[in-house]
Design an enzyme around this catalytic site. Structure first.
Site, PDB file in Angstrom:
ATOM      1  N   HIS A   1      38.369  21.486  10.797  1.00 11.87           N
ATOM      2  CA  HIS A   1      38.264  20.798   9.461  1.00 11.87           C
ATOM      3  C   HIS A   1      39.473  19.978   9.124  1.00 11.87           C
ATOM      4  O   HIS A   1      40.285  20.290   8.887  1.00 11.87           O
ATOM      5  CB  HIS A   1      37.942  21.893   8.326  1.00 11.87           C
ATOM      6  CG  HIS A   1      37.535  21.354   6.964  1.00 11.87           C
ATOM      7  ND1 HIS A   1      36.636  21.534   6.418  1.00 11.87           N
ATOM      8  CD2 HIS A   1      38.508  20.685   6.081  1.00 11.87           C
ATOM      9  CE1 HIS A   1      36.473  21.075   5.133  1.00 11.87           C
ATOM     10  NE2 HIS A   1      37.658  20.414   5.048  1.00 11.87           N
TER      11      HIS A   1
ATOM     12  N   HIS B   1      41.543  16.711   7.786  1.00 19.61           N
ATOM     13  CA  HIS B   1      41.652  15.886   6.640  1.00 19.61           C
ATOM     14  C   HIS B   1      42.470  14.253   7.231  1.00 19.61           C
ATOM     15  O   HIS B   1      43.148  14.512   7.975  1.00 19.61           O
ATOM     16  CB  HIS B   1      42.438  16.343   5.236  1.00 19.61           C
ATOM     17  CG  HIS B   1      41.363  17.014   4.741  1.00 19.61           C
ATOM     18  ND1 HIS B   1      41.826  17.683   3.533  1.00 19.61           N
ATOM     19  CD2 HIS B   1      40.074  17.498   4.655  1.00 19.61           C
ATOM     20  CE1 HIS B   1      40.777  18.423   2.804  1.00 19.61           C
ATOM     21  NE2 HIS B   1      39.868  18.099   3.626  1.00 19.61           N
TER      22      HIS B   1
ATOM     23  N   CYS C   1      41.994  15.042  -0.684  1.00 22.12           N
ATOM     24  CA  CYS C   1      42.718  16.300  -1.122  1.00 22.12           C
ATOM     25  C   CYS C   1      43.741  16.084  -2.345  1.00 22.12           C
ATOM     26  O   CYS C   1      44.435  14.898  -2.422  1.00 22.12           O
ATOM     27  CB  CYS C   1      43.774  16.451   0.067  1.00 22.12           C
ATOM     28  SG  CYS C   1      44.982  17.833  -0.224  1.00 22.12           S
TER      29      CYS C   1
END
Lengths: 319, 319
Positions: free
Chosen positions: B221, B223, B254
């Site tokens: 996962h 970002h 985020c």
């Protein structure tokens, strides 16, 4: 500055790479804002101070085609005043013999020509057929070499072409080989519209090596139009390529795509290289500060993820 | 739609991957705009129609903590009306036993818990110590498994932590192993602040494999805060990982970074996978059209490079 990536090297990658900074030329030629010559000189001085080398300064192209760089001669004068002999080491793009004359008159040590891997882009960008471009470049390369200058040859549209679609790898290798045979020292293989992906990079570099080209004579020039630039760079590193073109702050954009993103941002590249423990000799914080400063000058936010993430803190730190 | 990447596979990469779509949950929980429940249901239906599976629908978290997802129960009702049994196959996040009760009452087949690899983030996000989180998750995982549901365990802050800096790989492996030992079926290893780079990914996956964890139980996962998400995905593919979290249009961001970019955009991931010839079962054009539609609904441009480059054409085509 904020956080930095943990350093975790990958076996088999180069231990050191060269970042060929194209922001002042390739970046600014695609920016719509008129930028004062003094600002360009300041940009170049800051990039050099950050450790970037080479920094491509400008293009001796006819102002009719690239009005953004119409001040090339004035810029060179400013740079010579400010940087002394260092100014002569900054490469410039010379589209033809006329451009070369100007570069040689100034005693510049490095020039670059801009070729095309495709027929359509050769016609549209150079007003020459694919074959005719080599005849045009031949005296440019020969005379530059005779004068003791090094010659970089850009090969554009190496992955896809907006009119022709996918570009066959053999066609790119042929174009590159012809430019090397003319005497070019280095090839910069460009994904001008940013469509390429990692496997395509691997295959293209392998095809050049198989054709007898030393991998050290290859540079890779990626655009982030489809977000692939850094993944493609990782593929290039695995293939052993040690020179990467990048543009501070992601300056510039491909006029053939609607995306805001164009050149791979130098800062995003530096972040990855730092994480991989690959030496490059560049001070990331100084490049970020330069991009933040330039964003203010041209009134446009940088598309670089690293500049956006770190920029505010760096600007504050620099204030 | 516009151009597509040439397909050039790389030897040794997986032939097929699963994209775990997190946009409706992880993306929307970080969007500031209030989004109608019907719009969320429409988004999920469109993503499923594009071939994405699984699509994480929402979170049964207390509305005080994530007001954006306060409509979770209403959304599930809408989804059941619209999708029938398929709605029960959409995973949901359950932060604790109370959330699990709600999921089991609805007969949902897949739940996810959200753990932390670091002490500070465990305290800030879970209001528990690093050790205490496992005691909290134990009955959630056990009861879910007893009810026949599968359990995904997110491990956040696997690369860096805004308070603790670099996160040791052993600490991440320990957290992951403890969640698997509780009964979790899959781990999603998250670079929550986006600082990780390719070598770090390689090393982290290798450490899990060395600790006896089957690589098929790992998801990654990423970002895009520092622009590394897709390069890190390429590293993950080389390490054999076959499940990647992504968010349509790059939805969400985020909260711990100033960047506009958060989750890896599903479209940018699809572009790379298409170029590598890796099967995924998803229709890129439909996902782009969905992101363009959603951008209009929430009044915010997508940060996805692919959506920006192809979006206008797709919107026109979809009109």
């Amino acid at each position: 500055m904020g956080p930095l990536p943990a350093v975790v090297p990958v076996e088999g990658l180069p231990s050191r790479v060269t970042i060929y900074e194209v922001g002042p030329r390739d970046g600014l030629q695609n920016e719509k804002t008129a930028i004062p010559t003094a600002t360009k000189a300041e940009l170049i001085a800051r990039l050099l101070d950050a450790g970037l080398s080479p920094v491509e300064a400008t293009s001796f192209v006819h102002p009719r085609w690239v009005p953004q760089l119409a001040d090339a001669a004035d810029l060179e004068t400013l740079l010579a005043e400010r940087l002394g002999d260092v100014a002569r080491d900054l490469p410039v793009l010379v589209p033809n013999e006329r451009g070369l004359d100007r570069a040689l008159d100034l005693g510049l040590a490095h020039v670059a020509v801009f070729g095309s891997a495709t027929e359509t882009f050769a016609q549209r960008n150079l007003n020459r057929s694919y074959d005719e471009q080599f005849a045009m470049f031949e005296p440019v390369v020969t005379r530059a070499k005779d004068a003791g200058a090094t010659v970089r040859a850009y090969v554009s549209m190496c992955f896809g072409d907006p009119w022709e679609g996918r570009v066959p790898i053999e066609q790119v290798v042929t174009a590159g080989r012809r430019l090397l045979d003319l005497g070019a020292d280095q090839l910069s293989l460009g994904d001008t519209i940013g469509v390429g992906t990692a496997g395509h990079v691997t295959a293209l570099v392998a095809a050049f090596v198989e054709a007898g080209v030393d991998v050290d004579r290859l540079a890779l020039h990626f655009h982030d139009t489809y977000g692939q630039a850094l993944a493609n760079t990782l593929a290039g590193l695995h293939a052993g390529v040690t020179t990467y073109d990048a543009s501070a702050g992601g300056l510039g954009g491909c006029p053939y795509a609607q995306s805001a993103t164009g050149n791979l941002a130098t800062e995003d590249l530096l972040w990855m290289l730092d994480g991989l423990g690959i030496e490059h000799g560049v001070d990331l914080a100084k490049v970020v500060a330069t991009s933040v400063w330039l964003s203010g000058e041209i009134g446009k936010e940088s598309p670089s993820a690293v500049v956006r993430a770190l920029g505010a803190g760096t600007a504050a730190a620099g204030a």
